[in-house]
Motif scaffolding. Sequence first.
Motif, PDB file in Angstrom:
ATOM      1  N   VAL A  29     -29.677 -16.321  50.249  1.00 23.61           N
ATOM      2  CA  VAL A  29     -29.988 -17.541  50.989  1.00 23.61           C
ATOM      3  C   VAL A  29     -29.214 -18.705  50.390  1.00 23.61           C
ATOM      4  O   VAL A  29     -29.287 -18.927  49.185  1.00 23.61           O
ATOM      5  CB  VAL A  29     -31.496 -17.877  50.881  1.00 23.61           C
ATOM      6  CG1 VAL A  29     -31.809 -19.154  51.633  1.00 23.61           C
ATOM      7  CG2 VAL A  29     -32.342 -16.727  51.372  1.00 23.61           C
ATOM      8  N   GLN A  30     -28.467 -19.406  51.213  1.00 23.34           N
ATOM      9  CA  GLN A  30     -27.905 -20.671  50.724  1.00 23.34           C
ATOM     10  C   GLN A  30     -28.529 -21.812  51.520  1.00 23.34           C
ATOM     11  O   GLN A  30     -29.638 -22.223  51.217  1.00 23.34           O
ATOM     12  CB  GLN A  30     -26.370 -20.649  50.764  1.00 23.34           C
ATOM     13  CG  GLN A  30     -25.803 -19.738  49.660  1.00 23.34           C
ATOM     14  CD  GLN A  30     -24.316 -19.881  49.446  1.00 23.34           C
ATOM     15  OE1 GLN A  30     -23.707 -20.911  49.743  1.00 23.34           O
ATOM     16  NE2 GLN A  30     -23.682 -18.853  48.909  1.00 23.34           N
ATOM     17  N   CYS A  31     -27.876 -22.272  52.567  1.00 22.60           N
ATOM     18  CA  CYS A  31     -28.511 -23.380  53.299  1.00 22.60           C
ATOM     19  C   CYS A  31     -29.757 -22.911  54.027  1.00 22.60           C
ATOM     20  O   CYS A  31     -30.658 -23.689  54.315  1.00 22.60           O
ATOM     21  CB  CYS A  31     -27.537 -24.045  54.264  1.00 22.60           C
ATOM     22  SG  CYS A  31     -27.295 -23.161  55.817  1.00 22.60           S
ATOM     23  N   GLY A  32     -29.814 -21.633  54.360  1.00 24.41           N
ATOM     24  CA  GLY A  32     -31.019 -21.087  54.976  1.00 24.41           C
ATOM     25  C   GLY A  32     -31.074 -21.197  56.483  1.00 24.41           C
ATOM     26  O   GLY A  32     -32.036 -20.759  57.101  1.00 24.41           O
ATOM     27  N   PHE A  33     -30.057 -21.761  57.089  1.00 19.93           N
ATOM     28  CA  PHE A  33     -30.130 -21.964  58.538  1.00 19.93           C
ATOM     29  C   PHE A  33     -29.933 -20.658  59.307  1.00 19.93           C
ATOM     30  O   PHE A  33     -30.558 -20.435  60.341  1.00 19.93           O
ATOM     31  CB  PHE A  33     -29.101 -23.002  58.987  1.00 19.93           C
ATOM     32  CG  PHE A  33     -29.378 -23.557  60.358  1.00 19.93           C
ATOM     33  CD1 PHE A  33     -30.336 -24.544  60.535  1.00 19.93           C
ATOM     34  CD2 PHE A  33     -28.716 -23.077  61.471  1.00 19.93           C
ATOM     35  CE1 PHE A  33     -30.621 -25.053  61.797  1.00 19.93           C
ATOM     36  CE2 PHE A  33     -28.986 -23.577  62.741  1.00 19.93           C
ATOM     37  CZ  PHE A  33     -29.941 -24.562  62.908  1.00 19.93           C
ATOM     38  N   CYS A  34     -29.072 -19.794  58.783  1.00 18.56           N
ATOM     39  CA  CYS A  34     -28.868 -18.501  59.448  1.00 18.56           C
ATOM     40  C   CYS A  34     -29.930 -17.501  59.050  1.00 18.56           C
ATOM     41  O   CYS A  34     -30.027 -16.430  59.636  1.00 18.56           O
ATOM     42  CB  CYS A  34     -27.497 -17.936  59.085  1.00 18.56           C
ATOM     43  SG  CYS A  34     -27.410 -17.367  57.366  1.00 18.56           S
ATOM     44  N   THR A  35     -30.672 -17.823  57.982  1.00 18.24           N
ATOM     45  CA  THR A  35     -31.566 -16.841  57.357  1.00 18.24           C
ATOM     46  C   THR A  35     -32.595 -16.248  58.320  1.00 18.24           C
ATOM     47  O   THR A  35     -32.749 -15.023  58.354  1.00 18.24           O
ATOM     48  CB  THR A  35     -32.242 -17.473  56.119  1.00 18.24           C
ATOM     49  OG1 THR A  35     -31.227 -18.060  55.311  1.00 18.24           O
ATOM     50  CG2 THR A  35     -33.003 -16.445  55.324  1.00 18.24           C
ATOM     51  N   PRO A  54     -20.721 -26.098  60.315  1.00 15.97           N
ATOM     52  CA  PRO A  54     -21.957 -25.693  59.657  1.00 15.97           C
ATOM     53  C   PRO A  54     -22.834 -25.024  60.716  1.00 15.97           C
ATOM     54  O   PRO A  54     -22.733 -25.378  61.888  1.00 15.97           O
ATOM     55  CB  PRO A  54     -22.575 -27.010  59.181  1.00 15.97           C
ATOM     56  CG  PRO A  54     -21.955 -28.067  60.046  1.00 15.97           C
ATOM     57  CD  PRO A  54     -20.591 -27.563  60.398  1.00 15.97           C
ATOM     58  N   MET A  55     -23.632 -24.061  60.333  1.00 16.41           N
ATOM     59  CA  MET A  55     -24.432 -23.379  61.354  1.00 16.41           C
ATOM     60  C   MET A  55     -25.424 -24.339  62.006  1.00 16.41           C
ATOM     61  O   MET A  55     -25.765 -24.198  63.163  1.00 16.41           O
ATOM     62  CB  MET A  55     -25.161 -22.165  60.764  1.00 16.41           C
ATOM     63  CG  MET A  55     -24.247 -21.038  60.330  1.00 16.41           C
ATOM     64  SD  MET A  55     -22.928 -20.666  61.518  1.00 16.41           S
ATOM     65  CE  MET A  55     -23.877 -20.230  62.933  1.00 16.41           C
ATOM     66  N   GLU A  56     -25.882 -25.307  61.252  1.00 17.60           N
ATOM     67  CA  GLU A  56     -26.762 -26.320  61.838  1.00 17.60           C
ATOM     68  C   GLU A  56     -25.921 -27.503  62.301  1.00 17.60           C
ATOM     69  O   GLU A  56     -25.222 -28.119  61.518  1.00 17.60           O
ATOM     70  CB  GLU A  56     -27.770 -26.827  60.793  1.00 17.60           C
ATOM     71  CG  GLU A  56     -28.693 -27.910  61.325  1.00 17.60           C
ATOM     72  CD  GLU A  56     -29.247 -28.837  60.235  1.00 17.60           C
ATOM     73  OE1 GLU A  56     -28.556 -29.073  59.228  1.00 17.60           O
ATOM     74  OE2 GLU A  56     -30.372 -29.335  60.403  1.00 17.60           O
ATOM     75  N   LEU A  83     -23.773 -15.187  62.539  1.00 20.74           N
ATOM     76  CA  LEU A  83     -22.814 -15.937  61.738  1.00 20.74           C
ATOM     77  C   LEU A  83     -23.508 -16.625  60.567  1.00 20.74           C
ATOM     78  O   LEU A  83     -24.621 -17.137  60.703  1.00 20.74           O
ATOM     79  CB  LEU A  83     -22.128 -17.003  62.594  1.00 20.74           C
ATOM     80  CG  LEU A  83     -21.274 -16.500  63.755  1.00 20.74           C
ATOM     81  CD1 LEU A  83     -20.725 -17.698  64.541  1.00 20.74           C
ATOM     82  CD2 LEU A  83     -20.136 -15.629  63.240  1.00 20.74           C
ATOM     83  N   CYS A  84     -22.815 -16.626  59.435  1.00 19.71           N
ATOM     84  CA  CYS A  84     -23.263 -17.405  58.283  1.00 19.71           C
ATOM     85  C   CYS A  84     -22.042 -18.128  57.774  1.00 19.71           C
ATOM     86  O   CYS A  84     -21.000 -17.531  57.580  1.00 19.71           O
ATOM     87  CB  CYS A  84     -23.823 -16.490  57.196  1.00 19.71           C
ATOM     88  SG  CYS A  84     -24.189 -17.393  55.680  1.00 19.71           S
ATOM     89  N   ARG A  85     -22.153 -19.420  57.554  1.00 18.27           N
ATOM     90  CA  ARG A  85     -21.002 -20.192  57.097  1.00 18.27           C
ATOM     91  C   ARG A  85     -21.030 -20.383  55.587  1.00 18.27           C
ATOM     92  O   ARG A  85     -20.087 -20.903  55.018  1.00 18.27           O
ATOM     93  CB  ARG A  85     -21.009 -21.544  57.818  1.00 18.27           C
ATOM     94  CG  ARG A  85     -19.698 -22.296  57.832  1.00 18.27           C
ATOM     95  CD  ARG A  85     -18.523 -21.511  58.360  1.00 18.27           C
ATOM     96  NE  ARG A  85     -17.428 -22.384  58.761  1.00 18.27           N
ATOM     97  CZ  ARG A  85     -16.180 -21.964  58.942  1.00 18.27           C
ATOM     98  NH1 ARG A  85     -15.872 -20.689  58.759  1.00 18.27           N
ATOM     99  NH2 ARG A  85     -15.243 -22.806  59.317  1.00 18.27           N
ATOM    100  N   CYS A  86     -22.143 -19.989  54.938  1.00 17.01           N
ATOM    101  CA  CYS A  86     -22.279 -20.315  53.506  1.00 17.01           C
ATOM    102  C   CYS A  86     -22.015 -19.148  52.561  1.00 17.01           C
ATOM    103  O   CYS A  86     -21.415 -19.335  51.522  1.00 17.01           O
ATOM    104  CB  CYS A  86     -23.687 -20.810  53.197  1.00 17.01           C
ATOM    105  SG  CYS A  86     -24.239 -22.226  54.134  1.00 17.01           S
ATOM    106  N   THR A  87     -22.532 -17.974  52.886  1.00 15.14           N
ATOM    107  CA  THR A  87     -22.651 -16.934  51.850  1.00 15.14           C
ATOM    108  C   THR A  87     -21.496 -15.966  51.755  1.00 15.14           C
ATOM    109  O   THR A  87     -21.382 -15.241  50.771  1.00 15.14           O
ATOM    110  CB  THR A  87     -23.896 -16.072  52.097  1.00 15.14           C
ATOM    111  OG1 THR A  87     -23.710 -15.377  53.350  1.00 15.14           O
ATOM    112  CG2 THR A  87     -25.156 -16.899  52.158  1.00 15.14           C
ATOM    113  N   GLY A  88     -20.677 -15.868  52.797  1.00 14.77           N
ATOM    114  CA  GLY A  88     -19.672 -14.809  52.788  1.00 14.77           C
ATOM    115  C   GLY A  88     -20.305 -13.442  53.011  1.00 14.77           C
ATOM    116  O   GLY A  88     -19.638 -12.424  52.841  1.00 14.77           O
TER     117      GLY A  88
HETATM  118  S1  FES Z   1     -26.926 -19.557  54.455  1.00 20.48           S
HETATM  119 FE1  FES Z   1     -26.025 -21.257  55.465  1.00 20.48          FE
HETATM  120  S2  FES Z   1     -25.381 -20.394  57.292  1.00 20.48           S
HETATM  121 FE2  FES Z   1     -26.053 -18.693  56.193  1.00 20.48          FE
END
Ligand code: FES
Lengths: 151, 789
Positions: A96-102, B221-223, A132-137
């Motif tokens: 989990v990074q930003c958590g938006f895709c989680t 960004p996803m959001e 899609l996730c933009r943070c974790t790879g």
């Molecule tokens: S944790 Fe940020 S988009 Fe996946």
Amino acid sequence: MKISLTVNGLKVEREVSPHMTLLDFLREDLRLTGTKEGCGEAECGACTVILDETAVPSCVVLAVEANGKSVLTVEGLEKDGELDRLQEEFIARGAVQCGFCTPGMLMTSKALLMKNAHPTEEEIRLALSGNLCRCTGYKKIVEAVSAAAAE
Amino acid sequence: MITNKQILKILDEKQDTFYKGKQNYVGKYVGQRVPRVDAYEKVTGRLKFGADVELPNQLISRLKRSTHAHAKITRLDTSKAEALPGVVTVATGKEFNGLTGCYLNDSHVYAIDRVLWVGDIVAAVAAETAEIAEKAVELIEIEYEDMTPVFDAIEAMKPDAPLLHPNLGSYKWLKGFLFPKPGTNIANHFKLRKGDVEKGFAEADYIFEDTLSVPMVQHTPMESHACVVQVEAGNQVEMWACTQGPFLVRQMISDAFNIPLNKIRVHTTGVGGGFGAKLIAKNELYAIPLALKSHRPVKMAFNRSEEFLNTFVRQGLIMKMKTGVKKNGKMVARKIECIWDGGAFCDYGVSIARSGGYASAGPYDVENLWIDSYCVYTNKPSGGAYRGFGVPEAATVEEQQIDMIAERLGIPATEMRRINFYHEGDTHATGMKLHSVGCEECLDKVTTMLEKTPLKPKEGKLYGAGQAHVHKFTAHTVAASAVLKINEDNSILLYHAVSEIGQGSQTVMQQIVSEVLDVPIDQIQSVKADTHFTPYAWQTAASKATFFDGNACKYAAENAKKQLIELAAIRFDVPQEDVEFGGGKLWPKGKPESAQNFAQVSMGGSFPKAVFGHGIFTVEDGSGLDEQTGQGNRCSAFWMFGGQGAEVYVDTETGEVELARMVACHDVGTVINPTTAEGQLEGSVAQGLGIAMFEEMHFDEKGKLLNDSFTDYHLPTTLDMPLIETDFAVNSPHKEGPYGAKGMGEPALGPTAAAIANAVYNACGVRLFALPLTSERVWKALKDKEVQK
Ligand code: FES
Ligand code: FES
């Protein structure tokens, strides 16, 4: 239109407009905001919920299509104060990074594990390829799902 | 072929020996794989992001956007929209014509008389429902008179180019920091002059000159941006926004609408990814007039298309680089021209032209340098901060040139880098003395990772490997502050203004405080940034949070500790030096049985004293740069270094590039949390591979963006991802960083695209002078090469 469905195990009956998406119904009418909107056109997976047994992008499913069915959202994963194994692994493995895709990632993974208790890494990647996730790879997400399936 | 499982095993083994005998600090909490403190609220879906906030009676808003790239508005009629039942208010640039910005106040809220790009906001509507607001937007009537647009940054620099900002000279900007050229489209001209570049070229054995370009891309960004705002009696603005810069949003609202800062309160919600896109006020600005006029809360959430066009994009870059070298590969002179395609507002891009400019010569000690870096207005979406602040763009050019030069000289590129690298104590291109320089260690580790387990050849495909290395600046004299309160029940509240945008700063701050106070992480609760209550912090930007705000949190904890010791000395009736401190308790020397916790020491008994630690941090000797020479004392609090290696397979039939493995080693000083640090590197690989291989904003000849959705703008998925191996330098902690830490979010993306491009060349001999390396372009280049043979 009146719909009646089960959401996270609870019976729900509501009047909805025939154009309302399941996503808006969950977020606005039921205030279940754990399900996210990333694109609104079935391209990102952020809005994934489980409809009966299948992971669906709720942004392109109409609320009326869920009539008589059962919906599981991220809010329904935790049972009696206990996290789902997937949630635990996501935390433990730094998935989990930003958590938006989680939420979407968790629901797609949950649906996968419901159908296939021991997926290979390839199967996990394929199942998650619409999320899609933009943070974790994705690396730690795939690892977390593998770990949750290893039990 | 090595599997992911094997890599994992390697990693596990490596972690065990990670810190042994090294200089990086490892403590009870710092340096440990602490689970993220924000993970629980995220896996349960409970964290409220921008669009999840709902206020009673709130209105929904929609935006009317320009269909023309550059035009006068000859008629704007909102009467039909206003008459639609359910519409509460409509706002335009006629009533709200203030300018705002961060570095250069060139940004209007809604277009004032003139639109500057396809997508510029002309009006905003607030209505009872989304459907009504959308219908109202369609009812707004606009007539335009076209003006000549300019889409190309080089064209825009010409003397006869149409001017986007004829009033540039009257705008407010950070004097001494930026050098706009009124009467032109040049929003900033940064210059760096060091040594004698012509003399350097005269002494060189060879001179190489290359020009490369990178296109505009979007953060995605996803959001998407979202906020809710209400205006209470007396123009008190209260806002909830998913922002990386609550204090900057407040400042920009203040500038645009002339409201004092103490009447604007910005709460930070969960932030679903930022990457720079959420630094400044955008949707936040468009929402304010609607709330001012309607006296009701207004929600302004961007859809995906608005996210593409109405936030920031990463500026395009055209970079010309002339390098003089000795036979052995030592660079003696570099002359660089960077032209940044800044879009309609260059408010933030001006700063990228400056720092991206001074970092454009790479992590190398070159005696003679001449750099010109221009930020240029064009009729396109506005450029701004994107993870790396110019470094990944410039490195795409600079690091490919290193490989090209090394090849032409017949020496390994790794050697060419090594003999030119900066070392501890060297003077940087900008004149500052360098400390904490880990580039050589990164090069060694990346090379070892690549060579130890190289991938096997694949039938019918060409294999190649390549590297790239960068250095990345941060901010200098910005302020960070933190406050720490000990509660009656011994729990701790930590107040700082770093936005948790996914990078893990909240966890890192708590780890630092835990280390100082020797208390478990979960005894601490971080308070989300709120401009009325959390102390000031500049922005969550520039990879500066760990260093600046981490220090502020550390000082706040140390300050609280000092207060506790003073109180304990009174309570125990012993001198302060006889108070022992550990495990979250204090006791008089030799009497551990009398230990009391923080709450007992401070609040217990007959003289309760609330402990309230505070810490402020800035870099005292930070400095700007001279207008003519770009020289200064300390333009960046520290420098981060890092390198990455890519391994690719190229299918010569289709031109398709498969990125098979990325290895990365970065010098971020002490690693506070190895898991979140790896996460930054892994995420950057995904972002960098998208930028290298398929991301590009496509505009038609009228300036309309053609790919403003995920259907048309492809992002990397699980199926695109390579094997990833990460490591960190352990020998260069920073003496002023909290426990030796520096920063890492941005440099993680620095070398990725360049490393991939170098690997592609190594595989198939194709060097494209523009990104992205799509199959089509690679295939075409392969065909052209065949023809030439
Ligand atoms: S944790 Fe940020 S988009 Fe996946
Ligand atoms: S919001 Fe449904 S797939 Fe993106």
